[in-house]
Design a protein around this motif. Structure first.
Motif, PDB file in Angstrom:
ATOM      1  N   ASP A  29       0.833  -1.213   0.000  1.00 55.38           N
ATOM      2  CA  ASP A  29       0.000   0.000   0.000  1.00 55.38           C
ATOM      3  C   ASP A  29       0.863   1.256   0.000  1.00 55.38           C
ATOM      4  O   ASP A  29       0.563   2.238  -0.712  1.00 55.38           O
ATOM      5  CB  ASP A  29      -0.926   0.004   1.217  1.00 55.38           C
ATOM      6  CG  ASP A  29      -1.976  -1.108   1.149  1.00 55.38           C
ATOM      7  OD1 ASP A  29      -2.126  -1.708   0.078  1.00 55.38           O
ATOM      8  OD2 ASP A  29      -2.626  -1.366   2.184  1.00 55.38           O
ATOM      9  N   ASP A  30       1.939   1.251   0.773  1.00 54.46           N
ATOM     10  CA  ASP A  30       2.840   2.404   0.788  1.00 54.46           C
ATOM     11  C   ASP A  30       3.468   2.632  -0.586  1.00 54.46           C
ATOM     12  O   ASP A  30       3.593   3.778  -1.058  1.00 54.46           O
ATOM     13  CB  ASP A  30       3.937   2.197   1.835  1.00 54.46           C
ATOM     14  CG  ASP A  30       3.406   2.256   3.260  1.00 54.46           C
ATOM     15  OD1 ASP A  30       2.295   2.794   3.450  1.00 54.46           O
ATOM     16  OD2 ASP A  30       4.095   1.769   4.174  1.00 54.46           O
ATOM     17  N   PHE A  31       3.851   1.503  -1.211  1.00 50.27           N
ATOM     18  CA  PHE A  31       4.443   1.625  -2.555  1.00 50.27           C
ATOM     19  C   PHE A  31       3.451   2.235  -3.539  1.00 50.27           C
ATOM     20  O   PHE A  31       3.798   3.128  -4.330  1.00 50.27           O
ATOM     21  CB  PHE A  31       4.897   0.242  -3.028  1.00 50.27           C
ATOM     22  CG  PHE A  31       5.203   0.177  -4.493  1.00 50.27           C
ATOM     23  CD1 PHE A  31       6.383   0.702  -5.011  1.00 50.27           C
ATOM     24  CD2 PHE A  31       4.283  -0.399  -5.384  1.00 50.27           C
ATOM     25  CE1 PHE A  31       6.641   0.645  -6.378  1.00 50.27           C
ATOM     26  CE2 PHE A  31       4.544  -0.452  -6.736  1.00 50.27           C
ATOM     27  CZ  PHE A  31       5.726   0.077  -7.240  1.00 50.27           C
ATOM     28  N   GLN A  91       1.511   6.700  -6.926  1.00 56.82           N
ATOM     29  CA  GLN A  91       0.338   7.420  -7.429  1.00 56.82           C
ATOM     30  C   GLN A  91       0.467   8.936  -7.249  1.00 56.82           C
ATOM     31  O   GLN A  91       0.052   9.721  -8.114  1.00 56.82           O
ATOM     32  CB  GLN A  91      -0.914   6.911  -6.706  1.00 56.82           C
ATOM     33  CG  GLN A  91      -2.219   7.482  -7.246  1.00 56.82           C
ATOM     34  CD  GLN A  91      -3.396   7.104  -6.389  1.00 56.82           C
ATOM     35  OE1 GLN A  91      -3.492   7.552  -5.246  1.00 56.82           O
ATOM     36  NE2 GLN A  91      -4.295   6.289  -6.953  1.00 56.82           N
ATOM     37  N   ILE A  92       1.037   9.387  -6.135  1.00 57.57           N
ATOM     38  CA  ILE A  92       1.074  10.821  -5.832  1.00 57.57           C
ATOM     39  C   ILE A  92       1.774  11.639  -6.920  1.00 57.57           C
ATOM     40  O   ILE A  92       1.222  12.650  -7.406  1.00 57.57           O
ATOM     41  CB  ILE A  92       1.712  11.038  -4.451  1.00 57.57           C
ATOM     42  CG1 ILE A  92       0.765  10.532  -3.336  1.00 57.57           C
ATOM     43  CG2 ILE A  92       2.039  12.506  -4.230  1.00 57.57           C
ATOM     44  CD1 ILE A  92       1.366  10.551  -1.971  1.00 57.57           C
ATOM     45  N   PRO A  93       2.996  11.260  -7.386  1.00 57.58           N
ATOM     46  CA  PRO A  93       3.617  12.073  -8.445  1.00 57.58           C
ATOM     47  C   PRO A  93       2.859  12.022  -9.766  1.00 57.58           C
ATOM     48  O   PRO A  93       2.846  13.003 -10.523  1.00 57.58           O
ATOM     49  CB  PRO A  93       5.021  11.475  -8.572  1.00 57.58           C
ATOM     50  CG  PRO A  93       4.946  10.135  -7.957  1.00 57.58           C
ATOM     51  CD  PRO A  93       3.901  10.222  -6.908  1.00 57.58           C
ATOM     52  N   LEU A  94       2.201  10.880 -10.039  1.00 58.38           N
ATOM     53  CA  LEU A  94       1.432  10.782 -11.281  1.00 58.38           C
ATOM     54  C   LEU A  94       0.242  11.734 -11.244  1.00 58.38           C
ATOM     55  O   LEU A  94      -0.123  12.342 -12.261  1.00 58.38           O
ATOM     56  CB  LEU A  94       0.958   9.352 -11.506  1.00 58.38           C
ATOM     57  CG  LEU A  94       2.046   8.337 -11.872  1.00 58.38           C
ATOM     58  CD1 LEU A  94       1.464   6.917 -11.908  1.00 58.38           C
ATOM     59  CD2 LEU A  94       2.672   8.670 -13.227  1.00 58.38           C
ATOM     60  N   GLY A 111     -12.569  13.517 -14.849  1.00 57.60           N
ATOM     61  CA  GLY A 111     -13.453  12.363 -14.735  1.00 57.60           C
ATOM     62  C   GLY A 111     -12.783  11.045 -15.038  1.00 57.60           C
ATOM     63  O   GLY A 111     -13.370   9.977 -14.836  1.00 57.60           O
ATOM     64  N   GLY A 112     -11.547  11.100 -15.559  1.00 60.59           N
ATOM     65  CA  GLY A 112     -10.828   9.866 -15.842  1.00 60.59           C
ATOM     66  C   GLY A 112     -10.371   9.166 -14.565  1.00 60.59           C
ATOM     67  O   GLY A 112     -10.511   9.678 -13.449  1.00 60.59           O
ATOM     68  N   VAL A 113      -9.792   7.991 -14.765  1.00 58.47           N
ATOM     69  CA  VAL A 113      -9.355   7.164 -13.620  1.00 58.47           C
ATOM     70  C   VAL A 113      -7.894   6.768 -13.820  1.00 58.47           C
ATOM     71  O   VAL A 113      -7.517   6.284 -14.905  1.00 58.47           O
ATOM     72  CB  VAL A 113     -10.228   5.910 -13.480  1.00 58.47           C
ATOM     73  CG1 VAL A 113      -9.715   5.055 -12.330  1.00 58.47           C
ATOM     74  CG2 VAL A 113     -11.680   6.273 -13.259  1.00 58.47           C
ATOM     75  N   LEU A 114      -7.106   6.943 -12.772  1.00 59.10           N
ATOM     76  CA  LEU A 114      -5.719   6.493 -12.753  1.00 59.10           C
ATOM     77  C   LEU A 114      -5.619   5.317 -11.785  1.00 59.10           C
ATOM     78  O   LEU A 114      -6.002   5.411 -10.618  1.00 59.10           O
ATOM     79  CB  LEU A 114      -4.792   7.626 -12.301  1.00 59.10           C
ATOM     80  CG  LEU A 114      -3.330   7.230 -12.072  1.00 59.10           C
ATOM     81  CD1 LEU A 114      -2.677   6.807 -13.393  1.00 59.10           C
ATOM     82  CD2 LEU A 114      -2.544   8.378 -11.429  1.00 59.10           C
ATOM     83  N   ILE A 115      -5.097   4.197 -12.275  1.00 57.43           N
ATOM     84  CA  ILE A 115      -4.961   2.982 -11.452  1.00 57.43           C
ATOM     85  C   ILE A 115      -3.498   2.573 -11.435  1.00 57.43           C
ATOM     86  O   ILE A 115      -2.872   2.444 -12.506  1.00 57.43           O
ATOM     87  CB  ILE A 115      -5.826   1.829 -12.002  1.00 57.43           C
ATOM     88  CG1 ILE A 115      -7.318   2.221 -12.048  1.00 57.43           C
ATOM     89  CG2 ILE A 115      -5.627   0.574 -11.157  1.00 57.43           C
ATOM     90  CD1 ILE A 115      -8.208   1.166 -12.670  1.00 57.43           C
ATOM     91  N   VAL A 116      -2.977   2.362 -10.233  1.00 57.26           N
ATOM     92  CA  VAL A 116      -1.636   1.782 -10.073  1.00 57.26           C
ATOM     93  C   VAL A 116      -1.816   0.474  -9.290  1.00 57.26           C
ATOM     94  O   VAL A 116      -2.632   0.388  -8.372  1.00 57.26           O
ATOM     95  CB  VAL A 116      -0.690   2.745  -9.325  1.00 57.26           C
ATOM     96  CG1 VAL A 116      -0.408   3.979 -10.167  1.00 57.26           C
ATOM     97  CG2 VAL A 116      -1.243   3.136  -7.961  1.00 57.26           C
ATOM     98  N   ALA A 117      -1.063  -0.554  -9.671  1.00 57.04           N
ATOM     99  CA  ALA A 117      -1.210  -1.875  -9.052  1.00 57.04           C
ATOM    100  C   ALA A 117       0.145  -2.553  -8.946  1.00 57.04           C
ATOM    101  O   ALA A 117       1.115  -2.165  -9.610  1.00 57.04           O
ATOM    102  CB  ALA A 117      -2.192  -2.731  -9.852  1.00 57.04           C
ATOM    103  N   ASP A 118       0.185  -3.589  -8.106  1.00 57.71           N
ATOM    104  CA  ASP A 118       1.420  -4.364  -7.904  1.00 57.71           C
ATOM    105  C   ASP A 118       1.040  -5.833  -7.786  1.00 57.71           C
ATOM    106  O   ASP A 118       0.109  -6.196  -7.049  1.00 57.71           O
ATOM    107  CB  ASP A 118       2.144  -3.894  -6.649  1.00 57.71           C
ATOM    108  CG  ASP A 118       3.517  -4.539  -6.486  1.00 57.71           C
ATOM    109  OD1 ASP A 118       3.997  -5.164  -7.452  1.00 57.71           O
ATOM    110  OD2 ASP A 118       4.111  -4.420  -5.387  1.00 57.71           O
TER     111      ASP A 118
END
Length: 447
Positions: free
Chosen positions: A46-48, A53-56, A133-140
């Motif tokens: 979760d930290d990763f 996500q924050i800089p993106l 309105g778009g969505v940004l998703i980051v995953a691991d």
């Protein structure tokens, strides 16, 4: 010892009980460790995701698209899939081609499954809604996470199995040791039942529960052996003391009957028989008295008495008899107090027997002194005493020393004193007074 007997032993059952308890505690501990480890690994992921996500989110749209495409080129296997989608769900950039969940949670992590580098895999993702309105998703992908948890779980299972095996071995060892000790005790008991009263239960000096029990039983056996020995001595003494007077009585009566005896002869024979029968009755009465005193219920009527006052009363009672024999009997003028819980009549009888014996075996001109202190009473005389070899046997019932062979009595006086002393939890000791003898009654415990 048979293997099938082990589960029925107390040692085995206790060991299994503790093994089960330890297993439950171990499972609880392993579960706690596994849960904490899993939570820690999830928090790391979760930290990763938040850090990525924050800089993106802070980038401009064109720069965000460029950065996501660079990430997709660097991660062709989709180990860490990132994706940008329009408000309608169309893919814009990144190596995550489809929105994994519908509805999609935002601003919090979520788990989902999807295609990975080597097939279907588990992922942990974080989605954020953009201003347009778009969505940004980051995953691991959770490959390392799951591998670590699987390895940890596997080692916990093996550890649990090792605990069970070692516990079972320990239970068998404990039970086997208990069975061996019980077998040794059973063999000793069997020998005792067959008449070997000198046999004792085996002890090893380890101070365990079985050791304490064996020691208590051995003390009981010592007492039983002592009582049996006394019974044998009493039986032999009774047989010996009855044979001589009854033989004399029978011989006297037969002699009077055979002869042409006068009335005076018959009267003399009857008087002699009465005297001898009286001596036998005194012997039996003394034996019954000892048996009565040995009965524990005699202590029910005890009260607090002063042993010193009783000793003074004994001295005053026997002083005329001492004077008749030319013996000086003395005691302290102001005796110290010696309180004791007991029967005053029995204590008077015990001290009186000691004083009577001292007077009896002290020659004319001798002295008998009653010693009184807070811990007990002693009677010391200046008589002939006894050999050191006879001290150990002096308290046996019917024992008659060489000095007392020609003195009237039945050898039960000191046995009676010992019975009274035992009833009052007192110690009876005999010592050489040089000259004479010193016999002491000492308080050794609370009654």
């Amino acid at each position: 010892m048979r293997l099938r007997d082990l589960p029925r032993t107390t040692g085995f059952r206790v060991a299994v009980l503790f093994m089960a308890l330890f297993t439950v505690l171990s499972v609880a501990l392993f579960g706690f460790v596994y849960s904490q480890t899993s939570t820690y690994l999830s928090s790391r992921v979760d930290d990763f995701l938040h850090r990525e996500q924050i800089p993106l989110l802070a980038m401009s749209p064109p720069e965000r698209v460029r950065r996501l495409n660079e990430h997709a080129a660097a991660d062709p296997g989709g180990t860490r899939p990132f994706g940008l989608f329009t408000v309608t769900g169309e893919h814009v950039a990144g190596n995550l081609r489809d929105i994994p969940l519908h509805p999609l949670p935002t601003n919090r992590t979520f788990a989902f499954d999807g295609p990975g580098a080597v097939g279907e895999a588990s992922f942990r993702g974080l989605a954020a809604r953009l201003p347009d309105g778009g969505v940004l998703i980051v995953a691991d992908q959770l490959v390392d996470h799951q591998t670590f948890k699987a390895g940890l779980l596997r080692r916990m299972v093996w550890g649990g199995l090792l605990i069970l095996v070692l516990g079972a071995i320990g239970a068998v060892f404990v039970a086997s040791e208990a069975v061996r000790r019980i077998d040794a005790v059973a063999v000793a008991i069997d020998r005792i039942m067959k008449g070997d009263l000198a046999e004792r239960l085996p002890t090893r000096g380890d101070g365990g529960d079985v050791e304490h029990l064996a020691a208590a039983v051995n003390r009981m056996l010592d007492e039983i052996e002592r009582l049996m020995s006394e019974v044998k001595v009493v039986g032999d003494g009774v047989a010996h003391d009855l044979r001589t007077p009854m033989t004399r009585m029978l011989s006297g009566l037969e002699r009077v009957r055979r002869r042409d005896s006068s009335t005076a002869d018959y009267e003399a024979a009857v008087d002699l028989a009465i005297t001898q029968i009286g001596g036998l009755l005194r012997t039996f009465n003394a034996m019954l008295r000892i048996a009565e005193i040995d009965h524990a219920e005699r202590r029910a009527g005890f009260s607090t008495v002063d042993l010193g006052e009783i000793a003074v009363d004994v001295g005053e009672f026997y002083e005329p008899a001492a004077l008749d024999r030319g013996v000086r009997l003395s005691w302290p003028a102001s005796p110290p107090s010696a309180p004791i819980e007991g029967d005053p009549s029995l204590l008077f009888e015990a001290i009186g027997n000691l004083v009577d014996n001292a007077i009896k075996f002290t020659p004319a001109g001798g002295q008998v002194h009653i010693e009184i202190d807070p811990s007990g009473v002693a009677v010391r005389d200046t008589g002939s005493g006894i050999p050191a070899t006879e001290v150990a046997t002096l308290l046996r019932p019917f024992h008659r020393g060489e000095v007392s062979r020609n003195t009237p009595g039945n050898g039960l006086g000191l046995a009676l004193v010992q019975a009274i002393a035992r009833l009052h939890r007192m110690d009876l000791s005999i010592a050489d007074a040089g000259p004479g003898l010193r016999i002491r009654l000492t308080l050794v415990g609370d009654v």
